[in-house]
Enzyme design. Structure first.
Site, PDB file in Angstrom:
ATOM      1  N   ASP A  65      89.120   5.843  65.548  1.00 21.14           N
ATOM      2  CA  ASP A  65      87.840   6.260  64.971  1.00 21.14           C
ATOM      3  C   ASP A  65      87.415   7.554  65.670  1.00 21.14           C
ATOM      4  O   ASP A  65      86.285   7.680  66.141  1.00 21.14           O
ATOM      5  CB  ASP A  65      86.784   5.156  65.113  1.00 21.14           C
ATOM      6  CG  ASP A  65      85.464   5.532  64.445  1.00 21.14           C
ATOM      7  OD1 ASP A  65      85.443   6.495  63.638  1.00 21.14           O
ATOM      8  OD2 ASP A  65      84.442   4.882  64.739  1.00 21.14           O
ATOM      9  N   HIS A 108      80.267  -1.069  71.084  1.00 19.19           N
ATOM     10  CA  HIS A 108      81.584  -1.698  70.979  1.00 19.19           C
ATOM     11  C   HIS A 108      82.563  -0.971  71.893  1.00 19.19           C
ATOM     12  O   HIS A 108      82.256   0.102  72.418  1.00 19.19           O
ATOM     13  CB  HIS A 108      82.084  -1.622  69.537  1.00 19.19           C
ATOM     14  CG  HIS A 108      81.908  -0.262  68.924  1.00 19.19           C
ATOM     15  ND1 HIS A 108      80.816   0.078  68.159  1.00 19.19           N
ATOM     16  CD2 HIS A 108      82.652   0.872  69.002  1.00 19.19           C
ATOM     17  CE1 HIS A 108      80.906   1.338  67.771  1.00 19.19           C
ATOM     18  NE2 HIS A 108      82.015   1.854  68.277  1.00 19.19           N
ATOM     19  N   GLN A 173      87.092  -2.337  66.625  1.00 17.20           N
ATOM     20  CA  GLN A 173      85.957  -2.021  67.511  1.00 17.20           C
ATOM     21  C   GLN A 173      85.098  -3.264  67.739  1.00 17.20           C
ATOM     22  O   GLN A 173      84.006  -3.397  67.174  1.00 17.20           O
ATOM     23  CB  GLN A 173      85.099  -0.909  66.888  1.00 17.20           C
ATOM     24  CG  GLN A 173      85.804   0.440  66.844  1.00 17.20           C
ATOM     25  CD  GLN A 173      85.073   1.455  65.983  1.00 17.20           C
ATOM     26  OE1 GLN A 173      84.508   1.111  64.943  1.00 17.20           O
ATOM     27  NE2 GLN A 173      85.092   2.712  66.391  1.00 17.20           N
ATOM     28  N   ARG A 203      73.447  10.732  73.645  1.00 21.13           N
ATOM     29  CA  ARG A 203      73.188  10.422  72.239  1.00 21.13           C
ATOM     30  C   ARG A 203      73.697   8.992  72.052  1.00 21.13           C
ATOM     31  O   ARG A 203      74.884   8.717  72.216  1.00 21.13           O
ATOM     32  CB  ARG A 203      73.935  11.412  71.346  1.00 21.13           C
ATOM     33  CG  ARG A 203      73.801  11.146  69.846  1.00 21.13           C
ATOM     34  CD  ARG A 203      74.989  10.366  69.324  1.00 21.13           C
ATOM     35  NE  ARG A 203      74.950  10.202  67.868  1.00 21.13           N
ATOM     36  CZ  ARG A 203      75.785   9.409  67.215  1.00 21.13           C
ATOM     37  NH1 ARG A 203      76.708   8.737  67.849  1.00 21.13           N
ATOM     38  NH2 ARG A 203      75.693   9.294  65.910  1.00 21.13           N
ATOM     39  N   ASP A 205      74.872   5.896  70.336  1.00 19.30           N
ATOM     40  CA  ASP A 205      75.500   5.519  69.090  1.00 19.30           C
ATOM     41  C   ASP A 205      74.947   4.180  68.611  1.00 19.30           C
ATOM     42  O   ASP A 205      74.820   3.241  69.400  1.00 19.30           O
ATOM     43  CB  ASP A 205      77.009   5.394  69.389  1.00 19.30           C
ATOM     44  CG  ASP A 205      77.876   5.353  68.155  1.00 19.30           C
ATOM     45  OD1 ASP A 205      77.812   6.302  67.367  1.00 19.30           O
ATOM     46  OD2 ASP A 205      78.627   4.373  67.999  1.00 19.30           O
ATOM     47  N   LEU A 210      73.515  -2.167  68.632  1.00 17.78           N
ATOM     48  CA  LEU A 210      73.692  -2.429  70.055  1.00 17.78           C
ATOM     49  C   LEU A 210      72.784  -3.550  70.548  1.00 17.78           C
ATOM     50  O   LEU A 210      73.217  -4.449  71.263  1.00 17.78           O
ATOM     51  CB  LEU A 210      73.415  -1.135  70.843  1.00 17.78           C
ATOM     52  CG  LEU A 210      73.314  -1.224  72.361  1.00 17.78           C
ATOM     53  CD1 LEU A 210      74.676  -1.537  72.963  1.00 17.78           C
ATOM     54  CD2 LEU A 210      72.768   0.078  72.958  1.00 17.78           C
ATOM     55  N   GLU A 212      70.813  -5.646  68.574  1.00 22.35           N
ATOM     56  CA  GLU A 212      70.577  -6.796  67.681  1.00 22.35           C
ATOM     57  C   GLU A 212      71.802  -7.698  67.542  1.00 22.35           C
ATOM     58  O   GLU A 212      71.667  -8.919  67.453  1.00 22.35           O
ATOM     59  CB  GLU A 212      70.179  -6.309  66.274  1.00 22.35           C
ATOM     60  CG  GLU A 212      68.855  -5.558  66.203  1.00 22.35           C
ATOM     61  CD  GLU A 212      67.637  -6.435  66.472  1.00 22.35           C
ATOM     62  OE1 GLU A 212      67.786  -7.672  66.535  1.00 22.35           O
ATOM     63  OE2 GLU A 212      66.544  -5.867  66.637  1.00 22.35           O
ATOM     64  N   GLU A 244      70.633   7.268  67.619  1.00 23.36           N
ATOM     65  CA  GLU A 244      71.054   7.177  66.216  1.00 23.36           C
ATOM     66  C   GLU A 244      70.448   5.897  65.662  1.00 23.36           C
ATOM     67  O   GLU A 244      70.989   4.811  65.840  1.00 23.36           O
ATOM     68  CB  GLU A 244      72.590   7.123  66.119  1.00 23.36           C
ATOM     69  CG  GLU A 244      73.063   7.150  64.677  1.00 23.36           C
ATOM     70  CD  GLU A 244      74.517   6.689  64.471  1.00 23.36           C
ATOM     71  OE1 GLU A 244      75.107   7.028  63.442  1.00 23.36           O
ATOM     72  OE2 GLU A 244      75.060   5.969  65.337  1.00 23.36           O
ATOM     73  N   HIS A 311      78.374  15.012  62.147  1.00 21.90           N
ATOM     74  CA  HIS A 311      79.816  14.767  62.134  1.00 21.90           C
ATOM     75  C   HIS A 311      80.215  13.652  61.183  1.00 21.90           C
ATOM     76  O   HIS A 311      81.391  13.462  60.924  1.00 21.90           O
ATOM     77  CB  HIS A 311      80.265  14.429  63.555  1.00 21.90           C
ATOM     78  CG  HIS A 311      79.643  13.149  64.043  1.00 21.90           C
ATOM     79  ND1 HIS A 311      78.290  13.039  64.299  1.00 21.90           N
ATOM     80  CD2 HIS A 311      80.171  11.928  64.280  1.00 21.90           C
ATOM     81  CE1 HIS A 311      78.026  11.800  64.682  1.00 21.90           C
ATOM     82  NE2 HIS A 311      79.145  11.107  64.684  1.00 21.90           N
ATOM     83  N   ASP A 312      79.252  12.864  60.724  1.00 26.29           N
ATOM     84  CA  ASP A 312      79.553  11.759  59.819  1.00 26.29           C
ATOM     85  C   ASP A 312      79.380  12.212  58.373  1.00 26.29           C
ATOM     86  O   ASP A 312      79.120  13.381  58.112  1.00 26.29           O
ATOM     87  CB  ASP A 312      78.625  10.575  60.119  1.00 26.29           C
ATOM     88  CG  ASP A 312      79.053   9.824  61.369  1.00 26.29           C
ATOM     89  OD1 ASP A 312      80.275   9.755  61.632  1.00 26.29           O
ATOM     90  OD2 ASP A 312      78.176   9.313  62.087  1.00 26.29           O
TER      91      ASP A 312
HETATM   92  C1  GLC Z   1      78.293   6.072  64.704  1.00 25.69           C
HETATM   93  C2  GLC Z   1      79.044   7.378  64.766  1.00 25.69           C
HETATM   94  C3  GLC Z   1      80.265   7.285  63.904  1.00 25.69           C
HETATM   95  C4  GLC Z   1      81.142   6.135  64.391  1.00 25.69           C
HETATM   96  C5  GLC Z   1      80.336   4.839  64.441  1.00 25.69           C
HETATM   97  C6  GLC Z   1      81.077   3.773  65.184  1.00 25.69           C
HETATM   98  O1  GLC Z   1      77.764   5.835  63.457  1.00 25.69           O
HETATM   99  O2  GLC Z   1      78.214   8.434  64.402  1.00 25.69           O
HETATM  100  O3  GLC Z   1      80.980   8.475  63.886  1.00 25.69           O
HETATM  101  O4  GLC Z   1      82.246   5.956  63.547  1.00 25.69           O
HETATM  102  O5  GLC Z   1      79.110   5.016  65.105  1.00 25.69           O
HETATM  103  O6  GLC Z   1      81.127   4.108  66.557  1.00 25.69           O
END
Ligand code: GLC
Ligand code: CA
Length: 554
Positions: A65, A108, A173, A203, A205, A210, A212, A244, A311-312
């Site tokens: 990933d 994860h 993951q 940042r 993720d 995380l 819940e 995020e 990036h997503d």
């Molecule tokens: C977040 C990241 C993404 C990643 C996912 C799992 O959403 O921005 O790129 O695949 O988490 O870690």
């Protein structure tokens, strides 16, 4: 407002630049970007005006990933360099006045992480509870599957230890279990380790997942965020968490720590981002204006992080089906451009048809919107995507430095786009020499953004501009005012604004030459805008020079 505030609370009007070391610059000629390559480009980033770098994951990984699957949180992916290279990079960034934050991916691990390998050995493994296991999980809710192209469940059967494990994302993951105090301690250790090496924050993720998706449920899941933040503040005042958190506004405020502001320091504004795209598609300011009017105020010293692309995928999950279809029709009509049924795997300039005026207007909007702008590498030169790359990797193409790419002398880790967005057409070297380039426009926007802390710090008001295509707002801080207007449509428009309190004042253009007078009688001003035009204006009373009217001078 004193300017010294902007150094203590530095994140509130930072310019955040996200990059992946792997695709930014190859320093040793093996086709893979690395810390040595990145370090050589530090002056480019400083010259652009970036104040904070956000590094995507750079840790050892099986790379299923793109590095968001980590096997060691305390080390560097050997393909990208060594800890020594990292420290040299950090020192150089700090020397140029830039802070650095990094992805904290602790919802994860990779299934190859030694913790998970140990955990899955048997039900009695000492690390069993580091992950979330179940004999008979609840049936899946398909809407909760994040990557529906690859997964159809949040649970995976582990044949060896005869239980299911939870994975909020891909099945490789497994979710860490922060209900376990040992896991929480370990996460704190990870924070401490990288802060000791110079990071100013993280940042975070997938924050809601995380806290819940744990077992047993935590009595107060937000306490863990408070603990993390308190730990960081103890170690280094002024360090931040950038979350995020893609949830509706009413649920999001608690991630800031409600009124207290003791959890996530900044949250990405996914809602206004999606509404901005709807507004761009409709050439109608309404959706964005409504979102910003409804947006809750973050607690003192908290801030919204603004972005148009990352990036997503460009996720449009918070729009209605009809609205999402409108954005698809406008900016990604082909099936191959769409992903997960909810987003687009494209970069901004291709979506806007390569129309430089419109691209410039979109970024002017981004930098002027109330909050801290976050840009994704290559946005400043208008890079496009490569749809031949798999899934979300389409937008994570190598940085385009020169006409022949300039990322690496070897075959690059990922292919650059062909055609009108190929390096011979879109690159840093050419744009440096071209005063009309997007790169120069970014530099101007960043300079003005930093000179107008009202935009990020002030109280904002979305204005009625008298025309549906015009998004206009004003930002007020300590008696100083900046007024901004953007024309989302491709015809010239005369906007009309009413600016109570600014009767008889002058508005001075900040991006071009020009002035306008606000009527002394009714506080109105006519504001001509070119097709996709944008104006940033500083208000000043006739007896005061505009340069002396800003908060900068106080
Ligand atoms: C977040 C990241 C993404 C990643 C996912 C799992 O959403 O921005 O790129 O695949 O988490 O870690
Ligand atoms: Ca390399």
């Amino acid at each position: 407002m004193r300017l010294t505030y902007t150094s203590d609370v530095w994140w509130k009007n930072a310019v955040v630049y996200c990059l992946d070391v792997e695709t930014f610059k190859d320093g040793n000629g093996d086709g893979i970007g690395d810390f040595r390559g990145l370090t050589q480009q530090i002056d480019y980033l400083a010259g652009l005006g970036v104040t904070c770098l956000w590094l995507m994951p750079f840790f050892p990984t099986p790379n299923k990933d793109d590095g968001y699957d980590i096997t060691d949180f305390y080390s560097i992916d050997p393909r990208l360099g060594t800890l020594g290279d990292f420290v040299e990079f950090m020192r150089t960034a700090h020397d140029r006045g830039m802070r650095v934050i990094a992805d904290l991916v602790v919802n994860h691990t990779s299934d190859q992480h030694p913790w998970f390998k140990e955990s899955r050995k048997s039900k009695s493994s000492p690390l069993r509870d580091w992950y979330v296991w179940s004999d008979k999980p609840e049936p899946d809710d398909p809407s909760k599957v994040v990557f529906p192209d690859k997964e159809d469940s949040l649970w995976e059967w582990d044949n060896r230890s005869k239980q299911y494990y939870l994975h909020s994302f891909y099945k490789h993951q497994p979710d860490l279990n922060v209900a376990n105090p040992e896991v929480r301690d370990e996460i704190t250790r990870i924070l401490g380790f990288w802060m000791e090496l110079g990071l100013s924050g993280f940042r975070v993720d997938a924050v809601p997942f995380l806290i819940e998706n744990v077992d047993p449920k935590l009595p107060d899941p937000h306490e863990f965020l408070q603990d993390m933040r308190a730990f960081m503040t103890r170690r280094k005042g002024g360090s931040i968490l950038l979350g995020e958190v893609n949830v509706p506004y009413e649920d999001l405020v608690q991630y800031f720590g409600d009124g207290l502001g003791d959890q996530v320091t900044m949250c990405f504004d996914f809602i206004s981002m999606q509404k901005a795209w709807l507004s761009l598609a409709r050439q109608n300011a309404g959706p964005l204006a409504d979102a910003l009017r409804e947006r809750p105020k973050p607690p003192k010293d908290g801030q919204w992080a603004m972005f148009l692309r990352n990036h997503d995928e460009l996720t449009l999950d918070k729009l209605t089906d009809e609205e999402r279809q409108e954005v698809f029709d406008a900016f990604g009509p082909e099936k191959d451009m769409q992903i997960f049924g909810r987003g687009l795997r494209r970069r901004l300039p291709t979506m806007l048809g390569g129309d430089l005026r419109r691209v410039k207007m979109a970024y002017s909007l981004l930098f002027s919107l109330p909050g801290t702008p976050v840009i994704f590498y290559g946005e400043e030169i208008g890079m496009g995507e490569n749809l031949d790359e798999e899934g979300r990797l389409a937008v994570r193409v190598p940085m385009q430095w020169t006409r022949d790419g300039g990322f690496s002398p070897a075959e690059p880790v990922r292919e650059v786009p062909e055609g009108s967005f190929a390096p011979d057409r879109v690159n840093v070297a050419d744009q440096k020499r071209d005063t009309a380039s997007l790169l120069r426009w970014f530099q101007l926007l960043i300079e003005r953004y930093r000179e107008c802390p009202e935009l990020a710090w002030g109280t904002y008001t979305v204005l009625d501009a008298g025309h549906h295509a015009v998004f206009a707002h004003r930002c007020d801080a300590d008696g100083a005012t900046v007024v901004v207007a953007h024309n989302l449509c491709d015809t010239a428009v005369d906007a009309e604004l009413e600016l109570p309190g600014l009767e008889g004042q002058q508005l001075t253009d900040l991006l071009v030459d020009g002035t306008l007078d606000v009527s002394a009688d009714d506080a109105k001003v006519k504001l001509p805008l070119e097709p996709h035009g944008c104006r940033w204006l500083r208000a000043s009373p006739p007896e005061i020079a505009p340069e002396d009217a800003g908060v900068m001078s106080q």
